[in-house]
Design an enzyme around this catalytic site. Sequence first.
Site, PDB file in Angstrom:
ATOM      1  CE  LYS A  83      28.265  58.781  27.388  1.00 38.62           C
ATOM      2  NZ  LYS A  83      27.092  58.802  28.250  1.00 38.62           N
ATOM      3  CG  ASP A 119      23.660  57.615  27.577  1.00 40.03           C
ATOM      4  OD1 ASP A 119      23.929  56.476  28.008  1.00 40.03           O
ATOM      5  OD2 ASP A 119      24.520  58.449  27.252  1.00 40.03           O
ATOM      6  N   GLY A 143      21.026  70.643  34.819  1.00 38.05           N
ATOM      7  CA  GLY A 143      22.199  70.532  33.957  1.00 38.05           C
ATOM      8  C   GLY A 143      21.827  70.752  32.504  1.00 38.05           C
TER       9      GLY A 143
HETATM   10  P1  ATR Z   1      28.405  66.252  30.689  1.00 41.25           P
HETATM   11  O1  ATR Z   1      28.700  65.859  29.290  1.00 41.25           O
HETATM   12  O2  ATR Z   1      28.736  65.210  31.723  1.00 41.25           O
HETATM   13  O3  ATR Z   1      27.017  66.785  30.852  1.00 41.25           O
HETATM   14  P2  ATR Z   1      29.431  68.942  30.592  1.00 41.25           P
HETATM   15  O4  ATR Z   1      29.001  69.104  29.172  1.00 41.25           O
HETATM   16  O5  ATR Z   1      30.754  69.508  31.028  1.00 41.25           O
HETATM   17  O6  ATR Z   1      29.458  67.418  31.029  1.00 41.25           O
HETATM   18  O7  ATR Z   1      28.272  69.564  31.510  1.00 41.25           O
HETATM   19  C1  ATR Z   1      28.340  69.548  32.881  1.00 41.25           C
HETATM   20  C2  ATR Z   1      27.033  70.109  33.431  1.00 41.25           C
HETATM   21  O8  ATR Z   1      27.097  70.086  34.857  1.00 41.25           O
HETATM   22  C3  ATR Z   1      26.759  71.542  33.030  1.00 41.25           C
HETATM   23  O9  ATR Z   1      25.363  71.736  32.971  1.00 41.25           O
HETATM   24  C4  ATR Z   1      27.386  72.306  34.206  1.00 41.25           C
HETATM   25  O10 ATR Z   1      26.853  73.599  34.390  1.00 41.25           O
HETATM   26  P3  ATR Z   1      27.448  74.880  33.568  1.00 41.25           P
HETATM   27  O11 ATR Z   1      26.920  74.757  32.184  1.00 41.25           O
HETATM   28  O12 ATR Z   1      26.891  76.047  34.280  1.00 41.25           O
HETATM   29  O13 ATR Z   1      28.932  74.759  33.655  1.00 41.25           O
HETATM   30  C5  ATR Z   1      26.963  71.407  35.344  1.00 41.25           C
HETATM   31  N1  ATR Z   1      27.785  71.516  36.548  1.00 41.25           N
HETATM   32  C6  ATR Z   1      29.066  71.101  36.715  1.00 41.25           C
HETATM   33  N2  ATR Z   1      29.466  71.293  37.985  1.00 41.25           N
HETATM   34  C7  ATR Z   1      28.424  71.833  38.654  1.00 41.25           C
HETATM   35  C8  ATR Z   1      28.210  72.255  39.999  1.00 41.25           C
HETATM   36  N3  ATR Z   1      29.169  72.146  40.917  1.00 41.25           N
HETATM   37  N4  ATR Z   1      26.996  72.749  40.314  1.00 41.25           N
HETATM   38  C9  ATR Z   1      26.029  72.871  39.394  1.00 41.25           C
HETATM   39  N5  ATR Z   1      26.173  72.484  38.105  1.00 41.25           N
HETATM   40  C10 ATR Z   1      27.349  71.975  37.730  1.00 41.25           C
END
Ligand code: ATR
Length: 301
Positions: A83, A119, A143
Site C-alpha cells: 500500500k 479502507d 496498533g
Molecule cells: P500494518 O501496515 O499491517 O499496520 P505495520 O506497519 O508493520 O503493519 O504495523 C503493525 C502494527 O501491529 C504495529 O502497530 C505493531 O506494533 P509496534 O509498532 O510496536 O511494532 C503491531 N503489532 C505487531 N505484532 C504485534 C503483537 N504481537 N502484539 C501487539 N502489537 C503488534
Amino acid sequence: MNPLKPADLHTDPSLFKGMDVYAVTGNPISHTKSPDIHRRFADQAKQKMHYGRLQPDTNAFALAAKSFFDAGGKGMSVTVPFKLDAQVFADVLTSRAQLAGAANTLWIKDGKIYGDNTDGAGLVRDLLAQGIALHQSRVLLLGAGGAARGVIGPLLEQSPKCLVIANRSNLKADELVRLFADLAAAKEVALESRTLSDLEDSKKTPYPFDLVINATAASLIDESPLSIQATAHVFVPSSFAYDMVYGKNTAFMQQALQRGARVSDGLGMLVEQAADAFLMWRGPELATLIDPRAVLATLRS
Ligand code: ATR
C-alpha cells in the site's frame, strides 16, 4: 522480462481483448476474496470486466504495476505489503490517501495514475451497518502501523467523544496523534495515545470503550495485543470488538467474547472498501445497483 508472468493468474490485460481488466496486487495473494467480491459487484451492475490477481516479488511492485497499466489494465486493488508502494507509484492522490499515508486503490485516467484509500470509509460503513454508533462514542484503536493510520481520518470524521491509539511502543502512536491533531480538534475529538501496557492500569485507562478496533498484526500470528488485565479495563458487555483481519476467530475476538462483548471480524470492511473501489472505477451512478451487504451475506454463508 515481462513481469506479468503466467503465474500471475490471467491478469495480463492483453489476454482480455475488448474487456476492462482489473487486478488485486499483494504478496501473498492466493487467499484473496477480492476477485469473488468484484465479480459479484460486476454481475449486480451488469459490467463486463475481468478482475484477476497479481503477486509481484516484494521489491517489485512498481515494475509489475507499470507493466499492468502499460498493457491496458484499468485499475488495481492493493493489499499487504504494497500500500505504501502504491501511494508512491500514484501520480495523483486523493486527500484521504495522503492522510492515510497509503493507497489501496489505483486507476488510470488520461495517462495518469490516481491513488485513493478506501479502507477507512469501508470500516466506518461496516460498523454503521452493524448498528455501531460512532458519534460521541469512546473508541480504542490498537496498533499504530499502516492499517491503523489508514482508518483514523474516517473515524475522526464521525466525531467520536474520544479516540485512543494504543501501541506496544509509544513513539508511533504519538506520531499519529500529532499527524491527526488538527482534524481531531476540528471534530472536537479527544485524540490520545497510550502504550498497550497503559491499558492494564486503571489510572491510565479509567473507563471502558464502546468500540475497540484491532489494527495490529498480532492476529496474523494468533496473538492478541491485549493482556488479560487490559481486557478487564477496556471491555464491558456493551462494548463492540472489531478485528480487521477476516476468516478467523482471533485471540482478540475470543478475549472480547469472554468479557461479554460483541465481536466482528473484518470481512465487512473488505467488502465495503471494495465497493468504493468498484464505484471509483466503473462510475458512482452504479451505487444503486450494487449491494455490498448482500455480497457480504453470500460470502459468509
Ligand atoms: P500494518 O501496515 O499491517 O499496520 P505495520 O506497519 O508493520 O503493519 O504495523 C503493525 C502494527 O501491529 C504495529 O502497530 C505493531 O506494533 P509496534 O509498532 O510496536 O511494532 C503491531 N503489532 C505487531 N505484532 C504485534 C503483537 N504481537 N502484539 C501487539 N502489537 C503488534
